[in-house]
Design a protein around this motif. Structure first.
Motif: not given
Length: 159
Positions: A77-82
């Motif tokens: 997802y790349g830089n999606a929130p964790m």
């Protein structure tokens, strides 16, 4: 009786009416139970806040994502929130309640039943049960929740 006297008459009409009203509320607790269900399982309710705050009913923070899960999400997802337990929102979105007679049930819908329990209680999952999922409880009542329910019960049944 002659001379000075004091007379007292007891009129219980208002008291009886009040008791009848209170008894009728006890005989039909559904409105009270629905309000508790909405307070906990409704949109913006207590359980929804637990998902947003990533904390269990007792306020304990949920276990963080494993390094392997963080890497998997980064790759996929790349830089999606964790976020924890909110990637797609299926679990939090499935929280619902049912009132039947004198019973309130709060839980997850069918769309989340495959993974609801493993996240609530923790355990082994995945191919060959090789992944260990930590418990991240979202259902339950804290002492503060029980105090809130008690206050609402007093307000509903005694006012």
């Amino acid at each position: 009786m002659t001379g000075a006297r004091l007379e007292f008459s007891f009129n219980d009409r208002a008291l009886r009416a009040d008791l009848r009203e209170r008894l009728s509320k006890l005989e039909n607790p559904e409105p009270f139970l629905k309000s508790i269900g909405e307070e906990f399982a409704g949109a913006g309710g207590v359980i929804n806040q637990r998902f947003k705050n990533e904390r269990g009913p007792d306020g304990t923070p949920w276990a963080p994502l494993s390094e392997a899960q963080r890497q998997h999400r980064q790759k996929k997802y790349g830089n999606a929130p964790m976020t924890i337990l909110r990637m797609r929102g299926h679990l939090a979105g499935s929280i619902n309640y049912q009132v039947s007679g004198g019973s309130l049930k709060i839980g997850t819908g069918k769309e989340a039943e495959d993974y609801a329990a493993i996240h609530q209680f923790g355990g082994e999952a995945g191919r060959g049960l090789k992944a260990v999922i930590p418990a991240r409880p979202y259902l339950g009542f804290s002492d503060a929740d029980m105090d809130l329910i008690e206050e609402e019960a007093e307000g509903h049944f005694l006012d």
